[in-house]
Design a protein around this motif. Structure first.
Motif, PDB file in Angstrom:
ATOM      1  N   SER A 140       0.829  -1.201   0.000  1.00 34.95           N
ATOM      2  CA  SER A 140       0.000   0.000   0.000  1.00 34.95           C
ATOM      3  C   SER A 140       0.864   1.253   0.000  1.00 34.95           C
ATOM      4  O   SER A 140       2.051   1.232   0.356  1.00 34.95           O
ATOM      5  N   ASP A 141       0.258   2.364  -0.380  1.00 31.24           N
ATOM      6  CA  ASP A 141       0.970   3.640  -0.354  1.00 31.24           C
ATOM      7  C   ASP A 141       1.407   3.983   1.060  1.00 31.24           C
ATOM      8  O   ASP A 141       2.509   4.496   1.277  1.00 31.24           O
ATOM      9  N   ALA A 142       0.527   3.702   2.039  1.00 29.33           N
ATOM     10  CA  ALA A 142       0.852   4.010   3.433  1.00 29.33           C
ATOM     11  C   ALA A 142       2.059   3.211   3.900  1.00 29.33           C
ATOM     12  O   ALA A 142       2.940   3.733   4.594  1.00 29.33           O
ATOM     13  N   SER A 143       2.112   1.936   3.512  1.00 26.34           N
ATOM     14  CA  SER A 143       3.250   1.094   3.904  1.00 26.34           C
ATOM     15  C   SER A 143       4.545   1.598   3.287  1.00 26.34           C
ATOM     16  O   SER A 143       5.601   1.633   3.938  1.00 26.34           O
ATOM     17  N   ARG A 144       4.462   1.984   2.050  1.00 32.31           N
ATOM     18  CA  ARG A 144       5.658   2.472   1.372  1.00 32.31           C
ATOM     19  C   ARG A 144       6.141   3.777   2.008  1.00 32.31           C
ATOM     20  O   ARG A 144       7.350   4.007   2.148  1.00 32.31           O
ATOM     21  N   GLU A 145       5.204   4.616   2.405  1.00 29.49           N
ATOM     22  CA  GLU A 145       5.581   5.870   3.058  1.00 29.49           C
ATOM     23  C   GLU A 145       6.239   5.600   4.412  1.00 29.49           C
ATOM     24  O   GLU A 145       7.233   6.239   4.776  1.00 29.49           O
ATOM     25  N   ARG A 146       5.686   4.625   5.177  1.00 30.45           N
ATOM     26  CA  ARG A 146       6.269   4.296   6.477  1.00 30.45           C
ATOM     27  C   ARG A 146       7.666   3.711   6.317  1.00 30.45           C
ATOM     28  O   ARG A 146       8.539   3.938   7.158  1.00 30.45           O
ATOM     29  N   ALA A 147       7.866   2.943   5.259  1.00 32.48           N
ATOM     30  CA  ALA A 147       9.200   2.373   5.020  1.00 32.48           C
ATOM     31  C   ALA A 147      10.233   3.471   4.861  1.00 32.48           C
ATOM     32  O   ALA A 147      11.351   3.388   5.393  1.00 32.48           O
ATOM     33  N   VAL A 148       9.859   4.500   4.161  1.00 29.65           N
ATOM     34  CA  VAL A 148      10.785   5.619   3.944  1.00 29.65           C
ATOM     35  C   VAL A 148      10.952   6.425   5.226  1.00 29.65           C
ATOM     36  O   VAL A 148      12.079   6.759   5.635  1.00 29.65           O
ATOM     37  N   GLU A 149       9.835   6.741   5.898  1.00 31.14           N
ATOM     38  CA  GLU A 149       9.882   7.615   7.071  1.00 31.14           C
ATOM     39  C   GLU A 149      10.547   6.947   8.270  1.00 31.14           C
ATOM     40  O   GLU A 149      11.363   7.560   8.962  1.00 31.14           O
ATOM     41  N   ARG A 150      10.170   5.689   8.541  1.00 29.82           N
ATOM     42  CA  ARG A 150      10.648   5.032   9.762  1.00 29.82           C
ATOM     43  C   ARG A 150      11.943   4.259   9.561  1.00 29.82           C
ATOM     44  O   ARG A 150      12.743   4.136  10.489  1.00 29.82           O
ATOM     45  N   LEU A 151      12.139   3.734   8.364  1.00 29.43           N
ATOM     46  CA  LEU A 151      13.284   2.863   8.133  1.00 29.43           C
ATOM     47  C   LEU A 151      14.303   3.451   7.164  1.00 29.43           C
ATOM     48  O   LEU A 151      15.395   2.903   7.001  1.00 29.43           O
ATOM     49  N   GLY A 152      13.922   4.529   6.494  1.00 27.68           N
ATOM     50  CA  GLY A 152      14.845   5.169   5.563  1.00 27.68           C
ATOM     51  C   GLY A 152      15.126   4.346   4.326  1.00 27.68           C
ATOM     52  O   GLY A 152      16.201   4.462   3.730  1.00 27.68           O
ATOM     53  N   LEU A 153      14.157   3.511   3.922  1.00 27.03           N
ATOM     54  CA  LEU A 153      14.362   2.611   2.786  1.00 27.03           C
ATOM     55  C   LEU A 153      13.223   2.715   1.782  1.00 27.03           C
ATOM     56  O   LEU A 153      12.063   2.894   2.150  1.00 27.03           O
ATOM     57  N   VAL A 154      13.570   2.586   0.519  1.00 26.99           N
ATOM     58  CA  VAL A 154      12.562   2.501  -0.544  1.00 26.99           C
ATOM     59  C   VAL A 154      12.195   1.032  -0.713  1.00 26.99           C
ATOM     60  O   VAL A 154      13.082   0.187  -0.881  1.00 26.99           O
ATOM     61  N   PRO A 155      10.915   0.700  -0.616  1.00 24.32           N
ATOM     62  CA  PRO A 155      10.510  -0.708  -0.686  1.00 24.32           C
ATOM     63  C   PRO A 155      10.905  -1.373  -2.000  1.00 24.32           C
ATOM     64  O   PRO A 155      10.956  -0.743  -3.057  1.00 24.32           O
ATOM     65  N   THR A 156      11.169  -2.680  -1.892  1.00 28.32           N
ATOM     66  CA  THR A 156      11.515  -3.484  -3.050  1.00 28.32           C
ATOM     67  C   THR A 156      10.650  -4.740  -3.053  1.00 28.32           C
ATOM     68  O   THR A 156       9.695  -4.845  -2.287  1.00 28.32           O
ATOM     69  N   ARG A 157      10.981  -5.717  -3.879  1.00 27.23           N
ATOM     70  CA  ARG A 157      10.205  -6.952  -3.945  1.00 27.23           C
ATOM     71  C   ARG A 157      10.517  -7.834  -2.736  1.00 27.23           C
ATOM     72  O   ARG A 157      11.650  -7.837  -2.234  1.00 27.23           O
ATOM     73  N   PRO A 158       9.539  -8.617  -2.252  1.00 28.18           N
ATOM     74  CA  PRO A 158       9.783  -9.497  -1.092  1.00 28.18           C
ATOM     75  C   PRO A 158      10.978 -10.418  -1.268  1.00 28.18           C
ATOM     76  O   PRO A 158      11.770 -10.597  -0.338  1.00 28.18           O
ATOM     77  N   GLU A 159      11.134 -11.002  -2.464  1.00 26.86           N
ATOM     78  CA  GLU A 159      12.253 -11.922  -2.668  1.00 26.86           C
ATOM     79  C   GLU A 159      13.600 -11.199  -2.582  1.00 26.86           C
ATOM     80  O   GLU A 159      14.622 -11.774  -2.189  1.00 26.86           O
ATOM     81  N   ASP A 160      13.612  -9.914  -2.946  1.00 27.75           N
ATOM     82  CA  ASP A 160      14.842  -9.136  -2.824  1.00 27.75           C
ATOM     83  C   ASP A 160      15.138  -8.776  -1.370  1.00 27.75           C
ATOM     84  O   ASP A 160      16.298  -8.601  -0.990  1.00 27.75           O
ATOM     85  N   VAL A 161      14.085  -8.667  -0.567  1.00 27.41           N
ATOM     86  CA  VAL A 161      14.264  -8.396   0.858  1.00 27.41           C
ATOM     87  C   VAL A 161      15.023  -9.545   1.512  1.00 27.41           C
ATOM     88  O   VAL A 161      15.902  -9.345   2.356  1.00 27.41           O
ATOM     89  N   VAL A 162      14.699 -10.768   1.101  1.00 27.46           N
ATOM     90  CA  VAL A 162      15.318 -11.959   1.684  1.00 27.46           C
ATOM     91  C   VAL A 162      16.810 -12.011   1.383  1.00 27.46           C
ATOM     92  O   VAL A 162      17.617 -12.411   2.235  1.00 27.46           O
ATOM     93  N   ALA A 163      17.196 -11.595   0.207  1.00 29.98           N
ATOM     94  CA  ALA A 163      18.554 -11.832  -0.291  1.00 29.98           C
ATOM     95  C   ALA A 163      19.649 -11.327   0.641  1.00 29.98           C
ATOM     96  O   ALA A 163      20.662 -11.999   0.838  1.00 29.98           O
ATOM     97  N   GLY A 164      19.469 -10.161   1.244  1.00 29.33           N
ATOM     98  CA  GLY A 164      20.539  -9.607   2.057  1.00 29.33           C
ATOM     99  C   GLY A 164      20.304  -9.695   3.547  1.00 29.33           C
ATOM    100  O   GLY A 164      21.000  -9.033   4.324  1.00 29.33           O
ATOM    101  N   ALA A 165      19.334 -10.518   3.977  1.00 25.56           N
ATOM    102  CA  ALA A 165      18.932 -10.514   5.377  1.00 25.56           C
ATOM    103  C   ALA A 165      19.379 -11.762   6.128  1.00 25.56           C
ATOM    104  O   ALA A 165      19.367 -12.870   5.594  1.00 25.56           O
ATOM    105  N   ASP A 166      19.762 -11.571   7.393  1.00 26.19           N
ATOM    106  CA  ASP A 166      19.963 -12.692   8.321  1.00 26.19           C
ATOM    107  C   ASP A 166      18.630 -13.056   8.981  1.00 26.19           C
ATOM    108  O   ASP A 166      18.364 -14.219   9.263  1.00 26.19           O
TER     109      ASP A 166
END
Length: 296
Positions: free
Chosen positions: A42-68
């Motif tokens: 959602s737009d709200a989720s994407r805005e929170r990602a930027v505001e709270r986490l300082g990140l531009v959202p990407t695809r879920p599978e890409d999220v996994v790639a660099g995560a422990d």
């Protein structure tokens, strides 16, 4: 990577940067971990990602790639499909901690990920999230309903404590009942208070919250301290005539609320009777006033 044994700071991926995901991601950052990627629909989720986490959202599978640690913070009904979808995309889950925040689900919902080599956790924060700025502050000191394999219990415990929470261990098979208890208390309370506020507003009470606040605060304190022994009001007093007048007034003013009142009054009478707070003869009078049997 041996995520079970080492206490190192984790690279965290948040799949679903909504109200819960953005708050927990921020809490993990505060604890010294790094949120390296996130996704949001959602737009709200994407805005929170930027505001709270300082990140531009990407695809879920890409999220996994660099995560422990992959944190799945999506609605309950979306979770099974998300887990299966991540596996189907070929996302490399081997050796990665995969934690969901659903209260109703345990570890079984993560089975596709487990078969792909993931290390499963269920970490449910016992708190309501509104998406407002005070969500992060409210995380301090709350309980988390935690389910984890024995080998991962220290990891789950450490993560919760680092987020300034208290881990409470919930057996896998008990999670639906655990979540029903929480949702019944918190969600239904909101509905009941909103309904009461609206009814008071209809009769000219300008600030229902000011009237209800002290009463509800005392009632909450009583039940948390005394349990059912903290019950007050017409049902526990056996005031059948008052209860009947309540029902009659609600049928005229808010018939959709009358059924809920009757159901809750029956449950209240049942609990009061079992606790010895209500005499059987008074319960019978209430039964007649409510038009049904509190034991059925």
């Amino acid at each position: 990577m041996d995520a079970v044994d080492r206490p190192a700071r984790l690279a965290v991926g948040v799949v679903g940067a909504g109200r819960v995901g953005s708050a927990l991601g921020a809490a993990l950052v505060r604890a010294g971990h790094r949120v390296v990627a996130t996704s949001g629909v959602s737009d709200a989720s994407r805005e929170r990602a930027v505001e709270r986490l300082g990140l531009v959202p990407t695809r879920p599978e890409d999220v996994v790639a660099g995560a422990d640690l992959v944190l799945l913070t999506v609605p309950d009904d979306v979770l099974p499909g998300l887990v299966s979808g991540l596996v189907e995309t070929g996302a490399d889950l081997r050796g990665r901690l995969v934690a969901h925040t659903s209260g109703a689900y345990g570890l079984a919902v993560l089975n596709p990920a487990i078969k792909a080599g993931a290390l499963p956790l269920a970490l449910h924060p016992v708190m309501t999230f509104t998406g407002r700025d005070d969500d992060l502050r409210r995380l301090t000191g709350i309980s988390y309903g935690v389910t984890a394999p024995d080998a991962l219990r220290p990891v789950a415990e450490a993560l919760v404590i680092e987020m300034e929470g208290e881990p409470v261990w919930i057996a896998d098979e008990d999670r639906p009942l655990y979540h029903a208890a929480l949702a019944g208390a918190a969600n239904h309370m909101v509905t009941l208070i909103a309904e009461s506020s609206e009814l008071l507003g209809r009769i000219g009470v300008e600030q229902p919250g000011r009237m209800l606040g002290p009463l509800l605060g005392a009632a909450l304190e009583n039940v948390l301290r005394l349990g059912i022994a903290g019950l007050t009001g017409p049902v526990v007093r056996g005031d059948a005539g008052t209860v009947r007048r309540h029902v009659d007034a609600l049928i005229l003013a808010a018939p959709e609320a009358a059924d809920a009142y009757v159901a809750l009054a029956r449950l209240t009478a049942d609990r009061a009777l079992a606790a010895g707070l209500l005499k059987p003869e008074a319960a019978e009078r209430l039964l007649d006033a409510l038009g049904g049997n509190i034991w059925t």
